[in-house]
Design a protein around this motif. Sequence first.
Motif, PDB file in Angstrom:
ATOM      1  N   LEU A  92     115.273  52.361 -10.876  1.00 55.21           N
ATOM      2  CA  LEU A  92     115.831  50.735 -11.919  1.00 55.21           C
ATOM      3  C   LEU A  92     117.098  49.989 -11.223  1.00 55.21           C
ATOM      4  O   LEU A  92     116.717  49.153 -11.754  1.00 55.21           O
ATOM      5  N   THR A  96     116.833  46.249 -10.602  1.00 59.85           N
ATOM      6  CA  THR A  96     117.804  45.660 -11.317  1.00 59.85           C
ATOM      7  C   THR A  96     118.672  44.243 -10.741  1.00 59.85           C
ATOM      8  O   THR A  96     118.912  43.656 -10.539  1.00 59.85           O
ATOM      9  N   GLY A 120     124.187  42.144  -8.601  1.00 59.50           N
ATOM     10  CA  GLY A 120     122.852  43.113  -8.874  1.00 59.50           C
ATOM     11  C   GLY A 120     123.485  44.266  -8.462  1.00 59.50           C
ATOM     12  O   GLY A 120     123.375  45.014  -9.759  1.00 59.50           O
ATOM     13  N   ALA A 124     123.982  47.806 -12.025  1.00 59.55           N
ATOM     14  CA  ALA A 124     123.206  48.570 -11.919  1.00 59.55           C
ATOM     15  C   ALA A 124     123.278  49.776 -12.612  1.00 59.55           C
ATOM     16  O   ALA A 124     122.356  50.382 -13.244  1.00 59.55           O
ATOM     17  N   SER A 309     122.690  38.176 -15.870  1.00 59.30           N
ATOM     18  CA  SER A 309     123.906  39.545 -15.202  1.00 59.30           C
ATOM     19  C   SER A 309     123.909  39.896 -16.509  1.00 59.30           C
ATOM     20  O   SER A 309     122.415  41.034 -16.718  1.00 59.30           O
ATOM     21  N   VAL A 312     119.745  40.719 -17.851  1.00 57.71           N
ATOM     22  CA  VAL A 312     118.601  41.466 -17.039  1.00 57.71           C
ATOM     23  C   VAL A 312     119.399  42.303 -17.325  1.00 57.71           C
ATOM     24  O   VAL A 312     118.445  43.744 -17.026  1.00 57.71           O
ATOM     25  N   THR A 313     120.583  43.403 -17.404  1.00 62.80           N
ATOM     26  CA  THR A 313     121.221  44.820 -17.794  1.00 62.80           C
ATOM     27  C   THR A 313     120.855  45.515 -18.548  1.00 62.80           C
ATOM     28  O   THR A 313     120.304  46.160 -18.853  1.00 62.80           O
ATOM     29  N   LEU A 316     116.052  44.771 -18.855  1.00 63.31           N
ATOM     30  CA  LEU A 316     115.314  45.408 -17.772  1.00 63.31           C
ATOM     31  C   LEU A 316     115.078  46.443 -18.092  1.00 63.31           C
ATOM     32  O   LEU A 316     114.338  47.552 -17.772  1.00 63.31           O
ATOM     33  N   ARG A 317     116.497  46.995 -18.695  1.00 62.71           N
ATOM     34  CA  ARG A 317     116.414  49.182 -18.367  1.00 62.71           C
ATOM     35  C   ARG A 317     114.843  49.317 -19.819  1.00 62.71           C
ATOM     36  O   ARG A 317     114.629  49.929 -19.245  1.00 62.71           O
ATOM     37  N   TRP A 320     111.778  48.810 -18.441  1.00 59.57           N
ATOM     38  CA  TRP A 320     111.443  49.991 -17.618  1.00 59.57           C
ATOM     39  C   TRP A 320     111.176  51.251 -17.976  1.00 59.57           C
ATOM     40  O   TRP A 320     110.382  52.094 -17.717  1.00 59.57           O
TER      41      TRP A 320
END
Length: 532
Positions: A92, A96, A120, A124, A309, A312-313, A316-317, A320
């Motif tokens: 991950l 990220t 990133g 991350a 920033s 996505v942070t 995405l988690r 994922w």
Amino acid sequence: MNAETLLLLCLGAVAIIAGVRWLGERTGLPAAALLPVIGIAYALLPGPNIPLDPHIVLTFVLPPLLYSAALDSSLLAIRANLRIVIGLSVLLVFATALLIGAGFALFVTGATLAAGVAVGAAVAPPDPVAALAVGRKVGLPPRLVTIIQGEGLLNDATALTLLNVAVAAAVGGAYSTPLAAGLFVFAAVGGTAVGLGVAYLLRLLRPVARDPLLANAISLATPFVAYLIGEELHVSGVLAVVVAGLVVGHDAPRSTTGAGRLQTGAVWRLADFLLEGIVFLLIGQQLPTVVRGLQHYAMSTIVTAVAISVGVTLLLRPVWLILTQAAHLLLRREDEGLSGREITALSWAGTRGVISLAAVFTIPLTTDAGAPFPDRDLLLFCTFVVVLVTLVGQGLTFAPLVRALGLKANEVDEARQRNEARAAAVQAALDRLDELEREEPDEAPVVAQLRGKLQGRLRRYQHRLDVLSAAESDEVPTSQRYESALRVQKIAIEAQREELLRWRDAGNLPDEGLRRLERELDHEERILPERP
């Protein structure tokens, strides 16, 4: 800044940290969310400020914090959840960093892929301090605590290695994902080897480190030794610290004395309390530094970079976690997967902290050619916003989320497990006494006296197990008789303390004798369960 000013700032920081802890205990608000806000308020006032030196943070602050967390972690529990931990702490982090890098290269005017991957990589790795502090307070299930701990221990090594590759590419060459992966494998294998070597060395020192003070001194030095050896060998010093801490923590029940464990545990708790508080204050105080360099950026560029920033942070988690759980179900793996409620909780446990800021502050001012590092000020600001949003936003809302999800450790099962272990330990002692009586008949009177005490204790444990087995809810049942016994024991201990003080004040007991007898009472009181 002179020494007197620095001392006043440190004393003020300690006072604020203590005050915030007092406030947090009474309001339930996490200190990790309050301290950065206070740091920002202080940074906006006239007067001296403390800049964040990334090398000091990475060398003097990160190793002890990681080592202490590793000592308190479970090597066996992390190994049991290794698939999830590796997915979050390695894969991950890579995903990220690469996705933010691609977003910067495509949508931020003038930004390069390497610069985007650098920011990133900085944002991350989650810092689990805030999430764990809240999670333990609200009774988060042990498995989720283990996953958050394991991720926080291992992700820093991934992120810092990837950051170094991205910075090197931005400074003097082109970014290469295969190169980043290869360097990470080298750093990870080397860091693991260094950590195992340090842990083995400590095992060799075990016979000469029986004294609690000596053991404590060695424990405080260990994270710095592991980190420096790792960095000197150009492998992951962070991973060396984590591996050493996990192995030493696993061996601690055999390798240290009871007095050593009590003393070392107290010292590390104090170190964690002060270091964590100071770094959270430092986060807020960096606001003037990260804002100062934004004047020459268009507002649209700043908004776009921050949106990529933060977006996505945050997004995405959970994506994922959902995708990896779907893959787990598709492959029908034998290890237990995550439920929807667990995925939701883990998705919101990704608070970022001082490691992200320290990492991004290591980006050099210029490239090899002497030109300014591309978009360095913008990268600092994006990282600061991500840290602030996650620390304050997720930190303040994590407890209500966990309660709303109904995620709570089964206290009855945990209490039953502890009492079964207590009963098994007492039974082992009784069996050993039987052997001792046969081997040394002369010790029979002493053995009989101790056997009676242990048998009484065993009966209490077995009665407690019967009560727990009959419990109809997940909360540990209590009895008026048990609570009264606790209260009476504490009253008796306090009466003994007062009498000892009267003896000391009357000149009948020296202070050294008072302190020794007080320690006996302190240990007796320490084993009693705490009640509000």
